[in-house]
Design an enzyme around this catalytic site. Structure first.
Site, PDB file in Angstrom:
ATOM      1  N   ALA A  24       7.218 -14.535  -9.475  1.00  6.58           N
ATOM      2  CA  ALA A  24       7.414 -13.095  -9.306  1.00  6.58           C
ATOM      3  C   ALA A  24       8.127 -12.860  -7.979  1.00  6.58           C
ATOM      4  O   ALA A  24       7.499 -12.780  -6.926  1.00  6.58           O
ATOM      5  CB  ALA A  24       6.075 -12.371  -9.347  1.00  6.58           C
ATOM      6  N   TYR A  34       8.340 -10.758   4.320  1.00  9.45           N
ATOM      7  CA  TYR A  34       8.266 -10.661   2.860  1.00  9.45           C
ATOM      8  C   TYR A  34       9.612 -10.984   2.214  1.00  9.45           C
ATOM      9  O   TYR A  34       9.706 -11.846   1.327  1.00  9.45           O
ATOM     10  CB  TYR A  34       7.811  -9.251   2.480  1.00  9.45           C
ATOM     11  CG  TYR A  34       7.621  -9.029   0.995  1.00  9.45           C
ATOM     12  CD1 TYR A  34       6.575  -9.659   0.317  1.00  9.45           C
ATOM     13  CD2 TYR A  34       8.456  -8.174   0.285  1.00  9.45           C
ATOM     14  CE1 TYR A  34       6.386  -9.448  -1.041  1.00  9.45           C
ATOM     15  CE2 TYR A  34       8.267  -7.957  -1.066  1.00  9.45           C
ATOM     16  CZ  TYR A  34       7.238  -8.588  -1.733  1.00  9.45           C
ATOM     17  OH  TYR A  34       7.059  -8.374  -3.073  1.00  9.45           O
ATOM     18  N   ARG A  80       2.681   2.607  -0.581  1.00  9.12           N
ATOM     19  CA  ARG A  80       3.899   2.771  -1.375  1.00  9.12           C
ATOM     20  C   ARG A  80       4.149   4.249  -1.645  1.00  9.12           C
ATOM     21  O   ARG A  80       3.266   5.085  -1.536  1.00  9.12           O
ATOM     22  CB  ARG A  80       3.778   2.009  -2.697  1.00  9.12           C
ATOM     23  CG  ARG A  80       3.520   0.530  -2.525  1.00  9.12           C
ATOM     24  CD  ARG A  80       3.581  -0.176  -3.855  1.00  9.12           C
ATOM     25  NE  ARG A  80       2.668  -1.304  -3.903  1.00  9.12           N
ATOM     26  CZ  ARG A  80       2.819  -2.363  -4.670  1.00  9.12           C
ATOM     27  NH1 ARG A  80       3.864  -2.436  -5.462  1.00  9.12           N
ATOM     28  NH2 ARG A  80       1.944  -3.345  -4.672  1.00  9.12           N
TER      29      ARG A  80
END
Length: 397
Positions: free
Chosen positions: A169, A200, A241
Site C-alpha cells: 500500500a 512518510y 485529515r
C-alpha cells in the site's frame, strides 16, 4: 400416645424441610438456567461467510489490519471465505475495528510490530502497516521510516520464504507537490526529501524501490497500489485529515479550519471503492505501480462547505496559514486501473460523506464503553441487499 404424636410432628417437620429444600433447588436451577441463557445470548454472532474449497481458499496476511482501511479489507476477505491473519501493533489501529471477527475459525489476530520479522505461512500479503495521516506519521518520524523500510523488507523476506504474493500500500504522496496534472504512474514526482512530510513520502518511495528490487532479484510477485485520499467509517477522530477535521468541527459547530487559500484541490474516494481496487489489483497480472483513487477533483473550500451543508451546521469557516509542503493539487489518472482491473469508483461523494458523518455523529454520543460505536460491514447488516450507492454526480456540489 405422646411418643406417636411427637414422631408424627418430627416426620411432618422433616417433610416440610424437604419441600423447602426442593423449592430452593428449583429456584437455584431456574437461576442457573437464566445464567446459561444469558451466556448463550452473549456468544459472538458471525455473518455467514462464503464457503471456499481448499483449492480456492487462501491464507492471507493483512499488516495494519486493525486500522481504518485494513479493517474494511479484512471484512471483505473474511466474508469471501478466506483465512485471514491480522498483524497490528495498534499504534493507530484499534481492536474494536475487528473485534466482530475475534473467535471465528477463519480469523487470527497477532499483536506484532512488523519492524520485527514475522514467521508464518501465507499465500498473500496485503502490506498496509504504516501511520498514514500527517499528525500520526509526524509524531514519530523515525518510527514511520522504520515501518516503511525495515517493515517492508521483513514482509518481502516473508514473501520470498513462502513464495507469497505481496501487495504494498503505497501513497499518492510519492508524487509530492505535483507539477503534472492529473498524476499518471509514469510521473516521478516532486518531493521534498528534507521536510516534515519527508519521513512518510520518502519512506514510501524507498519501499516501492525495495519491492522492485525483490521482484527483479528474488522473483517475488509484487503489486503496488498508490492510494489517493480515502475516507469512511472507522477513521480516527483525531487523525488530522481534511474529512475528519471538517466533519468533527461541523458537528460540534466549531469553526471549520482551512489551511491556506482553500483553492488547493483533492480527490476523495470512499473506503469501499478502495478495497475493491486493492483486491482486484492483488488478483490481477499487473505488477507495476497503479493509482487507486477517485478522479473527481474538488477544492478544499468546496469540500468544507459541502460537509457543512450535509451536517446542517452553522459553523463558520476560518482560514489559517498554509501547511509546509502541502500539495496544491492532487488528482489521479486511473486509466491503468480502468484498463487492467475494470475498476473505477462507484460510490458518490454525497452517499459516502453521509455514512461517514453518521459514524462520527455516533462516535460523539458515546459516553460509556458499553455504548462503543462499532461499524459493521453492509454485507453483515443487509445480507440480502446489494450496495445501492450511486455514482458520483459533480453537480451535487
Amino acid at each position: 400416645m405422646f411418643n406417636n404424636k411427637y414422631n408424627v410432628l418430627l416426620l411432618l417437620s422433616a417433610f416440610f424441610n424437604i419441600l423447602q429444600l426442593i423449592s430452593c433447588q428449583d429456584d437455584r436451577i431456574a437461576e442457573l438456567e437464566k445464567r446459561i441463557t444469558d451466556l448463550e445470548s452473549r456468544q459472538q454472532q458471525y455473518p455467514e461467510v462464503t464457503f471456499l474449497s481448499y483449492k480456492d481458499r487462501r491464507r492471507i496476511l493483512v499488516t495494519g489490519g486493525a486500522g481504518f482501511v485494513g479493517s474494511h479489507l479484512v471484512d471483505r476477505l473474511m466474508l469471501a471465505g478466506h483465512e485471514v491473519i491480522v498483524a497490528d501493533n495498534f499504534f493507530t489501529g484499534r481492536k474494536r475495528n475487528i473485534e466482530h471477527w475475534i473467535g471465528h475459525e477463519n480469523f487470527e489476530l497477532i499483536n506484532h510490530d512488523i519492524v520485527n520479522p514475522l514467521y508464518i505461512e501465507v499465500d498473500q500479503i496485503y502490506h498496509l502497516a504504516s501511520p498514514a495521516s500527517p499528525p500520526h506519521y509526524m509524531y514519530n518520524p523515525v518510527k514511520t521510516i522504520k515501518v516503511n523500510s525495515i517493515g517492508t523488507i521483513n514482509m518481502l523476506g516473508l514473501a520470498r520464504r513462502v513464495r507469497a504474493r505481496l501487495l504494498f500500500a503505497s501513497t499518492s504522496e510519492v508524487y509530492g507537490d505535483p507539477e503534472v496534472h492529473p498524476q499518471k504512474e509514469t510521473y516521478f514526482g516532486n518531493v521534498n526529501p528534507f521536510g516534515p512530510r519527508s519521513c512518510y513520502d520518502e519512506s514510501k518511495r524507498v519501499a516501492e524501490a525495495m519491492c522492485y528490487a525483490y521482484a527483479q532479484q528474488e522473483g517475488i510477485s509484487i503489486r503496488i497500489a498508490r492510494i489517493f485520499n480515502t475516507y469512511g467509517p472507522r477513521m480516527h477522530m483525531n487523525d488530522g485529515r481534511v474529512v475528519s477535521n471538517f466533519i468533527l468541527q461541523a458537528l460540534q459547530n466549531e469553526p471549520i479550519t482551512i489551511y491556506g487559500s482553500g483553492k488547493q484541490t483533492r480527490s476523495f474516494q470512499y473506503v469501499n471503492d478502495l478495497v475493491d481496487g486493492l483486491i482486484a489489483l492483488m488478483n490481477s497480472n499487473y505488477s507495476m505501480p497503479m493509482n487507486i483513487g477517485n478522479p473527481d477533483e474538488y477544492t478544499i473550500e468546496q469540500f468544507a462547505f459541502k460537509i457543512r451543508n450535509l451536517v446542517g451546521s452553522q459553523a463558520s469557516v476560518v482560514y489559517k496559514d498554509p501547511v509546509v509542503d502541502d500539495p496544491k493539487q492532487r488528482r489521479p489518472d486511473i486509466t491503468l486501473a480502468q484498463t487492467w482491473l475494470n475498476w473505477s469508483p462507484k460510490i458518490s461523494l454525497n452517499d459516502g460523506l453521509n455514512r461517514t458523518i453518521a459514524y462520527f455523529r455516533n462516535e460523539l454520543l458515546v459516553r460509556h464503553h458499553s455504548e462503543r460505536n462499532v461499524f459493521l460491514p453492509d454485507e453483515w447488516l443487509y445480507p440480502s441487499n446489494g450496495n445501492t450507492m450511486r455514482t458520483t454526480d459533480k453537480n451535487e456540489l
